[in-house]
Design a protein around this motif. Structure first.
Motif, PDB file in Angstrom:
ATOM      1  N   LEU A   2      13.974  -8.559  -3.228  1.00 25.00           N
ATOM      2  CA  LEU A   2      13.262  -9.821  -3.043  1.00 25.00           C
ATOM      3  C   LEU A   2      11.885  -9.640  -2.407  1.00 25.00           C
ATOM      4  O   LEU A   2      10.895 -10.157  -2.936  1.00 25.00           O
ATOM      5  N   PRO A   3      11.719  -8.936  -1.285  1.00 26.20           N
ATOM      6  CA  PRO A   3      10.357  -8.795  -0.723  1.00 26.20           C
ATOM      7  C   PRO A   3       9.418  -8.025  -1.635  1.00 26.20           C
ATOM      8  O   PRO A   3       8.213  -8.319  -1.672  1.00 26.20           O
ATOM      9  N   LEU A   4       9.946  -7.051  -2.374  1.00 25.89           N
ATOM     10  CA  LEU A   4       9.079  -6.331  -3.308  1.00 25.89           C
ATOM     11  C   LEU A   4       8.591  -7.242  -4.418  1.00 25.89           C
ATOM     12  O   LEU A   4       7.424  -7.179  -4.832  1.00 25.89           O
ATOM     13  N   THR A   5       9.476  -8.103  -4.919  1.00 27.22           N
ATOM     14  CA  THR A   5       9.084  -9.043  -5.975  1.00 27.22           C
ATOM     15  C   THR A   5       8.068 -10.053  -5.456  1.00 27.22           C
ATOM     16  O   THR A   5       7.108 -10.409  -6.158  1.00 27.22           O
ATOM     17  N   ILE A   6       8.275 -10.537  -4.229  1.00 24.10           N
ATOM     18  CA  ILE A   6       7.311 -11.480  -3.651  1.00 24.10           C
ATOM     19  C   ILE A   6       5.944 -10.826  -3.493  1.00 24.10           C
ATOM     20  O   ILE A   6       4.903 -11.437  -3.792  1.00 24.10           O
ATOM     21  N   LEU A   7       5.902  -9.577  -3.055  1.00 24.30           N
ATOM     22  CA  LEU A   7       4.628  -8.874  -2.923  1.00 24.30           C
ATOM     23  C   LEU A   7       3.973  -8.668  -4.279  1.00 24.30           C
ATOM     24  O   LEU A   7       2.745  -8.791  -4.408  1.00 24.30           O
ATOM     25  N   LEU A   8       4.790  -8.401  -5.291  1.00 22.11           N
ATOM     26  CA  LEU A   8       4.241  -8.137  -6.627  1.00 22.11           C
ATOM     27  C   LEU A   8       3.720  -9.405  -7.279  1.00 22.11           C
ATOM     28  O   LEU A   8       2.580  -9.447  -7.778  1.00 22.11           O
ATOM     29  N   ILE A   9       4.556 -10.458  -7.294  1.00 25.03           N
ATOM     30  CA  ILE A   9       4.212 -11.685  -8.017  1.00 25.03           C
ATOM     31  C   ILE A   9       3.385 -12.635  -7.163  1.00 25.03           C
ATOM     32  O   ILE A   9       2.500 -13.332  -7.686  1.00 25.03           O
ATOM     33  N   GLY A  10       3.647 -12.677  -5.876  1.00 24.24           N
ATOM     34  CA  GLY A  10       2.960 -13.641  -5.035  1.00 24.24           C
ATOM     35  C   GLY A  10       1.652 -13.168  -4.461  1.00 24.24           C
ATOM     36  O   GLY A  10       0.853 -13.987  -4.016  1.00 24.24           O
TER      37      GLY A  10
END
Length: 493
Positions: A161-169
């Motif tokens: 989840l934090p990796l996805t937030i950093l990538l997409i957000g």
């Protein structure tokens, strides 16, 4: 707002607060008369100089006021580093060996301005969370619930989840801002979609603090003010709810809570590995999110007024009856036995003089006796006080008639013990008797004044004809008394 740019993290959705310094109604700006002409003394350059001078005077006045307040605080608050012990850090909360500045109004003001200029990102995050939980945009809330459901059903996705937030957000919006889409008219045939090819067409997004005395600065100050009030109300609510039930001001209620929590701990230690934690967290997350929907809130409020509120008194009464019936408290205070030793010293005339009452028997091999320290205590029996937090349970002291027992418990050697009479324990200085016998039981002394008298000491043991009847410089006996816990009544604050 064009001066600050769109790359500043602030909360821009709420109206701008009105700041009134003097508490009166803000004055309307005066409209200059078209016929009025500027004189030589009122030219724009002179006006700038006048405003600049006034601003400098205000800054100087504020600096002087800060210095005066700091001097006043220095008389009340210990601000000097010399008053801090050497074995403690320079400031509470700081790491040992790291110098931290003392309280200072100027530093406090500067740090507050810096903090307020950078706290906007926290309020932006808070506003977005409120939007999601209040269902202002149902699509966003449903998307959040979908992600939450996936994480609950498969907890191994949580590190993703934090990796996805950093990538997409973060990275994707930054790339799109650096490579914006080309502008085409709606009738153009080339408007076929976004193309990332080509060199960067826009500057990179940067995060910088807002400018002081700007609209965003006052928005952050308003949100910070409201957040402090929210924290104060939450703190007071938790204290009101938890502290009276856990501080044993009501022994029965706190004891019942302790028993319940102990039973819950036993249950969780046995059944924690068989509970469906995924389903539990999934249900709780959906329940909390759905409770934020306006329609659900109206239904909950109606149900609380019609069904839950009338049953609160009944449920509270059942709990109180259970506490009164099943929670049995021992109201008798705890009692213990305390001791005091009466010390007497042999005078030059061969008589025993009352010396003092001490907590230590002051035996020949005690640490204070070996170090040459004098006994510590009080001269009179009435000055002996109970321990802190205790009070006397008996009116008088009682003489301990088992002198031999307390001597043996403390492994005291070099003394003579009376097994009858006044139960004195005498010092002996005959080294051979101490090595061979250790503790010598004496018969009861004779009646009259002779029982308190001893033979006068000779210049030395070697010069005496016989060591019988010779005693040391000190004698002691033990007194005991019962104490009980002091009942401290509650003080209303």
């Amino acid at each position: 707002m064009d001066d600050f740019g769109t790359d500043v993290f602030v909360n821009r959705d709420d109206p701008i607060p009105t700041v009134i310094l003097d508490g009166s109604t803000p004055r309307r700006p005066r409209t200059p008369s078209p016929s009025a002409e500027l004189s030589d003394a009122e030219t724009p350059s002179n006006r700038r100089k006048g405003l600049r001078g006034r601003f400098s005077a205000l800054k100087e006045k504020a600096r002087i006021q800060d210095q005066l307040v700091e001097k006043l605080l220095a008389q009340v608050v210990p601000l000097d580093d010399a008053q801090i012990p050497e074995d403690e850090p320079a400031q509470k909360g700081g790491s040992p060996g790291v110098a931290r500045p003392n309280f200072n109004l100027t530093t406090m003001s500067n740090n507050f301005r810096r903090f307020n200029a950078r706290i906007g990102v926290v309020f932006v995050f808070q506003a977005r969370v409120i939007r999601i939980l209040s269902w202002r945009q149902p699509t966003h809330t449903l998307s959040f619930l979908a992600i939450y459901t996936l994480v609950c059903l498969d907890p191994y996705l949580l590190p993703l989840l934090p990796l996805t937030i950093l990538l997409i957000g973060v990275l994707v919006p930054s790339f799109v801002a650096r490579h914006p889409a080309a502008e085409f008219s709606l009738s153009s045939e080339q408007a076929i979609g976004y193309s990332p090819h080509g060199p960067p067409l826009a500057p990179a997004i940067t995060v910088k603090p807002v400018k002081e005395l700007s609209r965003d600065f006052f928005r952050n100050m308003r949100d910070l003010q409201n957040s402090m009030e929210d924290f104060s109300q939450l703190h007071d609510g938790v204290i009101t709810l938890v502290v009276p039930r856990t501080n044993f001001s009501d022994d029965a209620l706190s004891s019942a809570l302790f028993v319940s929590l102990f039973a819950a701990c036993l249950f969780m230690s046995i059944a924690a590995n068989v509970l469906p934690w995924r389903l539990i967290f999934l249900t709780l997350g959906w329940a909390v999110t759905c409770m934020g929907h306006p329609a659900v809130q109206r239904q909950i409020q109606t149900a609380h007024e019609k069904h839950i509120h009338p049953q609160e008194e009944k449920a509270r009464g059942l709990v109180e009856k259970w506490v009164e019936r099943d929670v049995i408290l021992d109201s008798a205070p705890e009692t213990r036995e305390v001791e005091i030793f009466e010390l007497q010293r042999l005078s030059g005339a061969g008589e025993w003089e009352p010396w003092l009452f001490s907590a230590s028997p002051y035996d020949p091999l005690s640490a204070g006796r070996i170090a040459g320290d004098r006994p510590v205590g009080t001269r009179f029996f009435e000055d002996v006080l109970p321990p802190q937090g205790w009070e006397w349970s008996e009116k008088k002291w009682a003489l301990d008639l088992w002198s031999r027992e307390w001597v043996e418990e403390r492994i005291i050697t070099g003394v003579e013990v009376e097994t009858e009479g006044e139960r004195w324990v005498y010092d002996i200085y005959d080294e051979q008797a101490v090595e061979k016998v250790g503790v010598i039981e004496l018969p009861a002394p004779g009646k009259g004044k002779e029982k308190d008298k001893a033979l006068p000491p000779k210049p030395s043991w070697e010069e005496g004809e016989d060591g019988d009847g010779r005693r040391g410089e000190w004698r002691r006996r033990r007194w005991v008394r019962l104490v009980k816990r002091k009942n401290i009544p509650e003080t209303s604050t």
